[in-house]
Design a protein around this motif. Structure first.
Motif, PDB file in Angstrom:
ATOM      1  N   LEU A 189      58.074 -40.044 133.781  1.00  0.00           N
ATOM      2  CA  LEU A 189      59.165 -40.059 134.757  1.00  0.00           C
ATOM      3  C   LEU A 189      60.398 -40.760 134.194  1.00  0.00           C
ATOM      4  CD1 LEU A 189      60.086 -39.430 137.650  1.00  0.00           C
ATOM      5  CD2 LEU A 189      59.218 -41.655 138.332  1.00  0.00           C
ATOM      6  N   ILE A 190      60.182 -41.918 133.562  1.00  0.00           N
ATOM      7  CA  ILE A 190      61.311 -42.646 132.981  1.00  0.00           C
ATOM      8  C   ILE A 190      61.967 -41.814 131.882  1.00  0.00           C
ATOM      9  CG2 ILE A 190      61.951 -44.665 131.606  1.00  0.00           C
ATOM     10  CD1 ILE A 190      59.860 -46.241 133.187  1.00  0.00           C
ATOM     11  N   GLY A 191      61.113 -41.177 131.049  1.00  0.00           N
ATOM     12  CA  GLY A 191      61.650 -40.295 130.005  1.00  0.00           C
ATOM     13  C   GLY A 191      62.482 -39.175 130.606  1.00  0.00           C
ATOM     14  N   GLY A 192      61.991 -38.610 131.723  1.00  0.00           N
ATOM     15  CA  GLY A 192      62.736 -37.545 132.391  1.00  0.00           C
ATOM     16  C   GLY A 192      64.076 -38.028 132.919  1.00  0.00           C
ATOM     17  N   LEU A 205      74.807 -30.213 128.926  1.00  0.00           N
ATOM     18  CA  LEU A 205      74.023 -29.254 128.153  1.00  0.00           C
ATOM     19  C   LEU A 205      72.650 -29.103 128.800  1.00  0.00           C
ATOM     20  CD1 LEU A 205      75.021 -30.456 124.586  1.00  0.00           C
ATOM     21  CD2 LEU A 205      75.728 -28.361 125.703  1.00  0.00           C
ATOM     22  N   SER A 206      72.338 -27.888 129.236  1.00  0.00           N
ATOM     23  CA  SER A 206      71.185 -27.689 130.127  1.00  0.00           C
ATOM     24  C   SER A 206      69.837 -27.890 129.446  1.00  0.00           C
ATOM     25  CB  SER A 206      71.253 -26.298 130.745  1.00  0.00           C
ATOM     26  OG  SER A 206      71.318 -25.346 129.707  1.00  0.00           O
ATOM     27  N   ARG A 207      69.796 -27.875 128.128  1.00  0.00           N
ATOM     28  CA  ARG A 207      68.486 -28.018 127.479  1.00  0.00           C
ATOM     29  C   ARG A 207      67.870 -29.384 127.776  1.00  0.00           C
ATOM     30  NH1 ARG A 207      72.226 -28.419 123.030  1.00  0.00           N
ATOM     31  NH2 ARG A 207      71.943 -30.346 121.851  1.00  0.00           N
ATOM     32  N   PHE A 208      68.685 -30.378 128.106  1.00  0.00           N
ATOM     33  CA  PHE A 208      68.129 -31.691 128.427  1.00  0.00           C
ATOM     34  C   PHE A 208      67.383 -31.664 129.752  1.00  0.00           C
ATOM     35  CE2 PHE A 208      69.597 -34.006 124.900  1.00  0.00           C
ATOM     36  CZ  PHE A 208      70.836 -33.506 124.544  1.00  0.00           C
ATOM     37  N   THR A 209      67.781 -30.789 130.662  1.00  0.00           N
ATOM     38  CA  THR A 209      67.042 -30.653 131.926  1.00  0.00           C
ATOM     39  C   THR A 209      65.638 -30.126 131.648  1.00  0.00           C
ATOM     40  OG1 THR A 209      69.132 -30.015 132.936  1.00  0.00           O
ATOM     41  CG2 THR A 209      67.164 -29.713 134.256  1.00  0.00           C
ATOM     42  N   ILE A 210      65.553 -29.168 130.724  1.00  0.00           N
ATOM     43  CA  ILE A 210      64.243 -28.600 130.367  1.00  0.00           C
ATOM     44  C   ILE A 210      63.376 -29.685 129.728  1.00  0.00           C
ATOM     45  CG2 ILE A 210      63.077 -26.867 128.937  1.00  0.00           C
ATOM     46  CD1 ILE A 210      65.703 -25.196 129.214  1.00  0.00           C
ATOM     47  N   LEU A 211      63.978 -30.475 128.830  1.00  0.00           N
ATOM     48  CA  LEU A 211      63.217 -31.559 128.195  1.00  0.00           C
ATOM     49  C   LEU A 211      62.793 -32.596 129.228  1.00  0.00           C
ATOM     50  CD1 LEU A 211      65.325 -32.036 124.924  1.00  0.00           C
ATOM     51  CD2 LEU A 211      62.962 -31.252 125.056  1.00  0.00           C
ATOM     52  N   ALA A 212      63.640 -32.860 130.213  1.00  0.00           N
ATOM     53  CA  ALA A 212      63.292 -33.814 131.273  1.00  0.00           C
ATOM     54  C   ALA A 212      62.091 -33.304 132.068  1.00  0.00           C
ATOM     55  CB  ALA A 212      64.489 -34.029 132.205  1.00  0.00           C
ATOM     56  N   ALA A 213      62.116 -32.009 132.397  1.00  0.00           N
ATOM     57  CA  ALA A 213      60.992 -31.411 133.127  1.00  0.00           C
ATOM     58  C   ALA A 213      59.716 -31.484 132.292  1.00  0.00           C
ATOM     59  CB  ALA A 213      61.322 -29.961 133.483  1.00  0.00           C
ATOM     60  N   CYS A 214      59.825 -31.238 130.983  1.00  0.00           N
ATOM     61  CA  CYS A 214      58.657 -31.338 130.082  1.00  0.00           C
ATOM     62  C   CYS A 214      58.094 -32.753 130.100  1.00  0.00           C
ATOM     63  CB  CYS A 214      59.058 -30.994 128.642  1.00  0.00           C
ATOM     64  SG  CYS A 214      59.349 -29.261 128.366  1.00  0.00           S
ATOM     65  N   SER A 215      58.998 -33.728 130.071  1.00  0.00           N
ATOM     66  CA  SER A 215      58.573 -35.129 130.045  1.00  0.00           C
ATOM     67  C   SER A 215      57.777 -35.478 131.298  1.00  0.00           C
ATOM     68  CB  SER A 215      59.808 -36.028 129.942  1.00  0.00           C
ATOM     69  OG  SER A 215      59.440 -37.381 130.072  1.00  0.00           O
ATOM     70  N   ILE A 243      49.195 -42.212 126.112  1.00  0.00           N
ATOM     71  CA  ILE A 243      50.574 -42.617 125.771  1.00  0.00           C
ATOM     72  C   ILE A 243      50.954 -42.101 124.387  1.00  0.00           C
ATOM     73  CG2 ILE A 243      51.931 -44.639 125.062  1.00  0.00           C
ATOM     74  CD1 ILE A 243      52.079 -44.202 127.962  1.00  0.00           C
ATOM     75  N   SER A 244      50.051 -42.220 123.441  1.00  0.00           N
ATOM     76  CA  SER A 244      50.375 -41.758 122.078  1.00  0.00           C
ATOM     77  C   SER A 244      50.600 -40.253 122.082  1.00  0.00           C
ATOM     78  CB  SER A 244      49.277 -42.149 121.088  1.00  0.00           C
ATOM     79  OG  SER A 244      48.119 -41.402 121.310  1.00  0.00           O
ATOM     80  N   LEU A 245      49.790 -39.543 122.884  1.00  0.00           N
ATOM     81  CA  LEU A 245      49.953 -38.093 122.966  1.00  0.00           C
ATOM     82  C   LEU A 245      51.260 -37.731 123.669  1.00  0.00           C
ATOM     83  CD1 LEU A 245      48.185 -35.865 121.920  1.00  0.00           C
ATOM     84  CD2 LEU A 245      47.129 -35.656 124.153  1.00  0.00           C
ATOM     85  N   TYR A 246      51.660 -38.529 124.653  1.00  0.00           N
ATOM     86  CA  TYR A 246      52.938 -38.287 125.337  1.00  0.00           C
ATOM     87  C   TYR A 246      54.093 -38.382 124.339  1.00  0.00           C
ATOM     88  CZ  TYR A 246      57.213 -39.117 127.867  1.00  0.00           C
ATOM     89  OH  TYR A 246      58.517 -39.040 128.288  1.00  0.00           O
ATOM     90  N   TYR A 247      54.124 -39.475 123.582  1.00  0.00           N
ATOM     91  CA  TYR A 247      55.238 -39.663 122.644  1.00  0.00           C
ATOM     92  C   TYR A 247      55.228 -38.587 121.555  1.00  0.00           C
ATOM     93  CZ  TYR A 247      56.512 -44.139 124.658  1.00  0.00           C
ATOM     94  OH  TYR A 247      56.928 -45.120 125.510  1.00  0.00           O
TER      95      TYR A 247
END
Lengths: 90, 206
Positions: free
Chosen positions: B132-135, B148-158, B176-180
């Motif tokens: 959530l914080i990453g998003g 730039l809309s690609r950051f929204t996609i990355l936020a959703a992925c996070s 956590i390691s797998l998340y990063y």
């Protein structure tokens, strides 16, 4: 446009300004020379790591001149808007 | 007049993000961070290696940021400045009210998750919170990058990755390691595609 682009950054090189303003090399050189002569723009040769760069930046006088210009334009636009809102006497 | 200047400012500020190099560097940093947390979980906090790794997290983060900056400067110097030019931005001092707002938001978020953690025991909260914080950070990055809309996609992925890992059977350390590592790969992919497109559209000036 050139001054507006420079106002949004700390400094920028010739290539960036050429692309962002859409001016030709000759036009851009001429504009920059005039702005430098007026004291609004500073042009200096520097290095970024090992890459030589000629960078341009807006001086304090340049930023003030842009601010004054924006203020005058906003006032003029407000005056025009008020005039257009006034009902016609005919 | 004010609107014209605002749109010029937005376009100029988004220039830094147009080549995807920032995301490549961030992706590399995240993968290395994932490796760090994996090693920490693998060796365990009670081992010699774990005892060395655990207190060195801050140093690792500082080192990764320094590495990231060097990677960005090296790649931009080699690939970007000769194609579309060099620009340096003013470093803006965050206003006091922005700092207060950020602090308040962080506090509320932490409190909300502490409450959720006490209620939702089967759910591992750390990966979900991290996601959530990453998003949120990616959405804020999007505002900085002028939409730039690609950051929204990355936020959703996070957010999705964090939630999925929280519900997985993995221990918190491996999750956590797998998340990063996962987000690192996502950002490498995103940055790589953007850089490829950028290089195709902008040839080197002679």
């Amino acid at each position: 446009m050139l001054v507006m682009v420079l106002s949004a950054v700390k400094s920028a090189d010739f290539l960036f300004l050429e692309r962002e303003t859409g001016l030709t090399k000759g036009n851009l050189s001429a504009h920059l020379s005039k702005l430098e002569a007026a004291g609004y723009v500073k042009i200096e040769k520097t290095f970024k790591g090992k890459y030589p760069l000629t960078v341009c930046s807006l001086t304090a006088a340049g930023r003030k001149a842009l601010g004054d210009y924006r203020q005058k334009m906003d006032e003029a636009l407000q005056t025009v808007a008020k005039t257009n809102r006034r009902p016609s006497l005919r | 007049m004010s609107e014209d200047l605002a749109s010029v400012e937005r376009r100029v500020k988004s220039y830094w993000y147009r080549d995807g190099i920032g995301e490549l560097a961030a992706g590399l940093m995240l993968i290395l961070l994932g490796v760090f947390f994996f090693l920490l979980e693998f060796f365990g906090e009670d081992s010699t290696i774990g005892a060395i790794l655990q207190p060195s997290l801050v140093l690792v983060l500082i080192g990764l940021f320094a590495l990231g900056r060097r990677v960005v400067e090296a790649l931009k110097g080699r690939l970007v400045y000769t194609r579309t030019g060099f620009v340096e931005y003013e470093s803006a001092e965050p206003k006091l009210r922005h700092r207060l707002f950020a602090g308040l938001a962080a506090g509320l978020l932490a409190a909300a998750f502490a409450l959720a953690a006490s209620q939702l025991k089967p759910l591992q909260t750390v990966p979900a919170l991290t996601g959530l914080i990453g998003g949120v950070l990616l959405v804020l990055w999007q505002f900085r990058a002028a939409g730039l809309s690609r950051f929204t996609i990355l936020a959703a992925c996070s957010i999705a990755l964090g939630l999925w890992l929280s519900l997985s059977a993995l221990t918190e350390g491996y999750a956590i390691s797998l998340y990063y590592a996962g987000m690192g790969l996502a950002m490498l992919a995103s940055g790589g595609l953007v850089l490829q497109s950028y290089l195709r559209q902008n040839s080197k000036r002679q």
